[in-house]
Design an enzyme around this catalytic site. Structure first.
Site, mmCIF file in Angstrom:
data_model
loop_
_atom_site.group_PDB
_atom_site.id
_atom_site.type_symbol
_atom_site.label_atom_id
_atom_site.label_comp_id
_atom_site.label_asym_id
_atom_site.label_seq_id
_atom_site.Cartn_x
_atom_site.Cartn_y
_atom_site.Cartn_z
ATOM 1 N N ASP A 10 -36.132 12.468 -55.538
ATOM 2 C CA ASP A 10 -35.423 11.492 -56.359
ATOM 3 C C ASP A 10 -36.435 10.810 -57.282
ATOM 4 O OD1 ASP A 10 -34.140 9.225 -57.372
ATOM 5 O OD2 ASP A 10 -33.286 8.630 -55.448
ATOM 6 N N ILE A 11 -36.291 11.006 -58.584
ATOM 7 C CA ILE A 11 -37.254 10.443 -59.537
ATOM 8 C C ILE A 11 -37.297 8.921 -59.472
ATOM 9 C CG2 ILE A 11 -35.706 10.319 -61.547
ATOM 10 C CD1 ILE A 11 -38.138 11.452 -63.205
ATOM 11 N N ASN A 24 -28.975 9.779 -72.914
ATOM 12 C CA ASN A 24 -28.121 10.165 -74.046
ATOM 13 C C ASN A 24 -28.526 9.301 -75.236
ATOM 14 O OD1 ASN A 24 -26.628 7.653 -74.001
ATOM 15 N ND2 ASN A 24 -25.468 8.458 -72.277
ATOM 16 N N GLY A 32 -25.672 11.912 -64.118
ATOM 17 C CA GLY A 32 -26.880 12.584 -63.661
ATOM 18 C C GLY A 32 -28.051 11.642 -63.475
ATOM 19 N N VAL A 33 -29.226 12.109 -63.875
ATOM 20 C CA VAL A 33 -30.445 11.321 -63.705
ATOM 21 C C VAL A 33 -30.367 10.018 -64.505
ATOM 22 C CG1 VAL A 33 -31.831 12.393 -65.547
ATOM 23 C CG2 VAL A 33 -32.958 11.481 -63.533
ATOM 24 N N ASP A 34 -29.732 10.035 -65.654
ATOM 25 C CA ASP A 34 -29.581 8.844 -66.488
ATOM 26 C C ASP A 34 -28.848 7.746 -65.708
ATOM 27 O OD1 ASP A 34 -29.621 7.175 -68.728
ATOM 28 O OD2 ASP A 34 -28.038 8.253 -69.778
ATOM 29 N N SER A 115 -32.326 17.887 -70.232
ATOM 30 C CA SER A 115 -31.258 18.687 -70.860
ATOM 31 C C SER A 115 -30.665 19.785 -69.971
ATOM 32 C CB SER A 115 -31.714 19.316 -72.188
ATOM 33 O OG SER A 115 -31.768 18.349 -73.201
ATOM 34 N N GLY A 117 -28.913 19.438 -67.137
ATOM 35 C CA GLY A 117 -27.680 19.066 -66.443
ATOM 36 C C GLY A 117 -26.472 19.342 -67.318
#
Length: 167
Positions: A10-11, A24, A32-34, A115, A117
């Site tokens: 997990d970042i 985005n 997602g990660v965002d 990019s 995901g």
């Protein structure tokens, strides 16, 4: 010499001076990660991102990390939506270069697979672009204090692809 490594996890919990968000263009959070980064950092991140005016594809902007205590800063990089065009790789490479430029002065940076995901970039192609771009940037910046550049994979399959690309 800077280490380029792959890590699965997990970042938002990975110990790195700078973590990169696959953002985005609004920079105001998403899936997602965002979404994970925005949830972990808390409402202060959203408030700061609102002051940045968004970003174009390939661009990156830096904020504080707020509730993500394992990092000092977050770089928000806007990757391309994959179309198969030659410009996709150029825009993806720009995300990595611009993120590394913003991380100047820090000793570590961790990237997600930008990019790959919902933006649909094939993980093997994206990993090759990431590794090639990071290595070129490090070669061009021998004075950089970066000790570690980590590519973070969430899934087993992505970790295998990232590890192979680094090897």
């Amino acid at each position: 010499m800077t280490q380029l490594i792959a890590h699965q996890g997990d970042i938002t919990r990975y110990p790195s001076d700078v973590i990169v968000n696959a953002a985005n263009s609004s920079l105001l959070g998403g899936g997602g990660v965002d979404g994970a980064i925005h949830r972990a950092a808390g409402p202060e991140l959203l408030a700061e991102c609102r002051t940045l005016g968004g970003a174009n594809t390939g661009e990156a902007k830096m904020t504080d990390a707020y509730g993500i205590t394992s990092a000092k800063k977050i770089v928000h990089a806007v990757g391309p939506v994959y179309s198969g065009a030659l410009t996709d790789a150029d825009l993806l490479a720009a995300c990595y270069r611009n993120s590394l430029d913003l991380a100047t002065g820090y000793t570590s940076i961790a990237f997600p697979a930008i990019s790959t995901g919902v933006y649909g970039y094939p993980i093997a192609e994206a990993s090759a672009v990431a590794v090639r771009t990071i290595r070129a940037w490090l070669e061009a910046h021998p004075e950089s204090p970066l000790e570690a550049v980590t590519l973070i994979a969430f899934s087993d399959a992505d970790f295998a692809v990232l590890s192979e690309a680094i090897a």
